[in-house]
Design a protein around this motif. Structure first.
Motif, PDB file in Angstrom:
ATOM      1  N   TYR A   6       0.815  -1.213   0.000  1.00 21.05           N
ATOM      2  CA  TYR A   6       0.000   0.000   0.000  1.00 21.05           C
ATOM      3  C   TYR A   6       0.852   1.268   0.000  1.00 21.05           C
ATOM      4  N   ASP A   7       2.084   1.151   0.478  1.00 19.03           N
ATOM      5  CA  ASP A   7       2.839   2.356   0.834  1.00 19.03           C
ATOM      6  C   ASP A   7       4.188   2.427   0.117  1.00 19.03           C
ATOM      7  N   LYS A  42      -0.617   3.284   4.815  1.00 20.99           N
ATOM      8  CA  LYS A  42      -1.800   3.691   4.049  1.00 20.99           C
ATOM      9  C   LYS A  42      -2.899   2.636   4.113  1.00 20.99           C
ATOM     10  N   SER A  43      -2.604   1.528   4.775  1.00 24.13           N
ATOM     11  CA  SER A  43      -3.607   0.495   4.993  1.00 24.13           C
ATOM     12  C   SER A  43      -4.269   0.618   6.359  1.00 24.13           C
ATOM     13  N   LYS A  61      -8.658   4.308   4.755  1.00 19.83           N
ATOM     14  CA  LYS A  61      -7.715   3.325   4.225  1.00 19.83           C
ATOM     15  C   LYS A  61      -7.709   3.352   2.702  1.00 19.83           C
ATOM     16  N   LYS A  62      -6.539   3.193   2.135  1.00 25.48           N
ATOM     17  CA  LYS A  62      -6.382   3.146   0.682  1.00 25.48           C
ATOM     18  C   LYS A  62      -7.139   1.941   0.111  1.00 25.48           C
TER      19      LYS A  62
END
Length: 204
Positions: A6-7, A42-43, A61-62
């Motif tokens: 995610y990041d 980002k999760s 959350k993404k």
């Protein structure tokens, strides 16, 4: 791990799924940087307490699954083995058989959640039953109906689920005046995401 997917490694993940190559990716989503001490990523969902989000995460959350689906040729699945073993197995079988990029996002409770790690399968079940974690499969090979929505209408209590994990209950100590409002926002965000995917199941 989700911290990478995610990041910090998202650029690499995006490059791989956009390549069209026959690559299988498995993301163990703990919703936090587990291996480096539990930092927010980002999760990390709204209201969860983590390093660098000591007063609770404030942003949503993404939506990694939907971002990958947007290419149209990437197999995507969201699974939680403790909630639906058959759905989880089918996702792995389909991802393996799919000739193209595939990604499975698997809900993975970890020690940073502040739970009994002997009961992670039960925790996954609770997460799905209260609408916290979605179950779906997107298979581009099914041209007429590629998206399969597999979560049932929530029967569990969302707040009870949050109250069962220390990453949420510790918010009463770190941001006591804002805790209830953030929990309400977390539930609202989960419902919005649930409804988003449910509607996708109706139109795709």
């Amino acid at each position: 791990g989700d911290g990478w997917a995610y990041d910090i490694g998202f650029g690499g993940l995006d490059h791989v799924v956009a390549s069209g190559r026959d690559v299988n990716l498995l993301v163990l989503d703990t919703e936090v940087y587990s291996n480096t001490g539990g930092q927010a990523s980002k999760s990390t969902p709204i209201a969860a307490v983590a390093k660098f989000a000591n007063a609770g995460m404030r942003l949503t959350k993404k939506n990694l699954g939907f971002m990958c689906m947007s290419y149209g040729y990437v197999y995507v699945a969201s699974v939680a083995m403790g909630a639906n073993r058959n759905q989880c197995l089918k996702a792995f079988q389909e991802a393996e058989a799919y000739r193209g990029p595939s990604i499975i996002i698997a809900y993975s409770p970890c020690i940073a959640h502040g739970i009994n790690m002997m009961e992670t399968q039960l925790e996954q079940k609770k997460a799905v039953e209260c609408g916290y974690w979605p179950l779906y499969r997107y298979n581009p090979q099914n041209a007429e109906k590629p998206f399969t929505w597999e979560s049932k209408e929530p029967t569990g209590n969302f707040r009870e689920f949050l109250n069962g994990e220390r990453r949420y209950t510790s918010l009463h100590q770190t941001a006591p005046k804002e805790a209830d409002a953030l929990f309400a926002e977390a539930e609202k965000d989960a419902k919005r995401r649930f409804e988003f995917y449910r509607k996708m199941g109706e139109i795709m």
